[in-house]
Design a protein around this motif. Structure first.
Motif: not given
Length: 390
Positions: A146-147, A153-155, A161-162, A234-235
């Motif tokens: 997920v991270s 996706r974001y930065s 925040y995760i 990343g995934f």
């Protein structure tokens, strides 16, 4: 064991190792996004890891004297959440290092107490322990996958925040936990822990583990950045990391079979020697999906089997009311010193990716030395200690 207690203990492991699923692969990516060099990243990771040298021992002495492991777990979870939250506002080198170091200082106090609470709850059953511990691996997998997706996706700032969300989950799970009752708590320990720590067989075990953890330095600090430089998404990076943890889960599920079939000496030495081969594959063949997947499957041995065997070794070598201190010495020395040295050396050798092969060769050689040391462990001594302490 009561199913509610099984759920509580499993939840603690889930969230505790969930933060590892974020920090291990993506802390270096986060720091790289903040503009730090490979040497600075290595230094920050070394300082964070070095907190394991002192923190577990300090908390463990308090835990052994009071028997209130759960209180320490709750305090550690809350303070680690608060300190981790500071990284949102700390952007320069020293404030960020301080925030992460303080987070690690309190976070490392948690695991030894969770281990002791779990072992006391399940009456030291290796089979039940493995089933509880595998939920930590599941938490790691979910967090890593997920991270990786959210950060891409974001930065890289999504990292902060995760981490806060996972640590909040850990703190809530500790509030729902209960302190297990310990039989024969008044048992007198006639043998000092110092004598057992400086026992020759334990020193071999200790330094073999130290070399193993040194070899993990490049993996913990630069693995995700390394794959990113090889154009992995990343995934996909999260997937490869998850492959290792899935293999680790398999070991935890079937741990009892290995313990019945092989001696602790065999399990420890094979785990470390295969780790040396793992780092060789990563350093020289990471461009190949098959070779990289194979190296990650070896994580079942280099972490899963080694961890289970090392916990069993400590249980057999130390008495009941020495377990927290023993866990602290093990984590502080092996993971703290070994991890800090490994991270620091990796930062020097990496050279912003130019020294990637040399860095993983260093890891392979270090693990090889650890595996050779483990071959000299005296199996009969371990079994005799188990019989006499039982």
């Amino acid at each position: 064991m009561v199913s509610k207690q099984f759920f509580r203990l499993s939840t603690n492991y889930f969230w505790y190792f969930g933060i590892l699923g974020l920090v291990v692969p993506f802390l270096s990516v986060f720091l790289d996004g903040r503009g730090f060099t490979s040497l600075e990243i290595g230094e920050i990771l070394a300082v964070i890891t070095a907190t394991k040298i002192v923190a577990p021992s300090l908390w463990a002495q308090l835990a052994d004297r009071t028997g209130k492991q759960l209180t320490i777990v709750k305090v550690g979870a809350l303070l680690s959440l608060l300190c981790f939250s500071l990284i949102i506002w700390t952007v320069s080198y020293w404030p960020l290092m301080f925030s992460l170091a303080m987070f690690s200082l309190f976070w490392t106090a948690i695991l030894p107490q969770i281990e002791v609470m779990t072992l006391n709850s399940i009456r030291r059953s290796a089979k039940i322990y493995a089933r509880i511990r595998l939920w930590g691996s599941i938490g790691f997998i979910i967090a890593a996958m997920v991270s990786g997706e959210l950060i891409e996706r974001y930065s890289t700032e999504a990292f902060s925040y995760i981490g806060m969300a996972i640590l909040a989950g850990l703190f809530i799970s500790t509030l729902l936990s209960k302190q297990p009752r310990v039989a024969n708590k008044a048992l007198v320990d006639h043998v000092s822990i110092k004598a057992k720590v400086f026992n020759g067989n334990f020193l071999l075990f200790f330094f073999a583990g130290l070399m193993l953890q040194m070899s993990f330095g490049p993996y913990y600090v630069f693995f995700a950045l390394y794959l990113k430089s090889l154009t992995y998404s990343g995934f996909l990076i999260g997937i490869f990391i998850a492959i290792g943890v899935v293999a680790e889960i398999g070991i935890f599920v079937f741990a009892a079979i290995f313990f019945k079939s092989f001696s602790l000496k065999t399990l420890l030495s094979i785990s470390i020697l295969f780790t040396a081969f793992r780092w060789f594959l990563v350093g020289h063949y990471a461009e190949s999906n098959i070779a990289l997947a194979a190296s990650q499957l070896i994580h079942a041995l280099s972490f899963g089997l080694y961890h289970s065997a090392s916990i069993a070794f400590i249980q057999k070598h130390f008495n009941t009311n020495q377990q927290s201190r023993a866990q602290a010495i093990y984590i502080g020395g092996v993971y703290g010193v070994g991890g800090a040295v490994g991270a620091y050396v990796a930062g020097i050798l990496w050279q912003d990716g130019l020294g990637a092969v040399a860095t993983f060769d260093f890891a392979a050689i270090t693990a090889l030395v650890g595996g050779i040391l483990a071959l000299f462990l005296r199996t009969q001594f371990i079994e005799r200690k188990a019989t006499s302490s039982g």
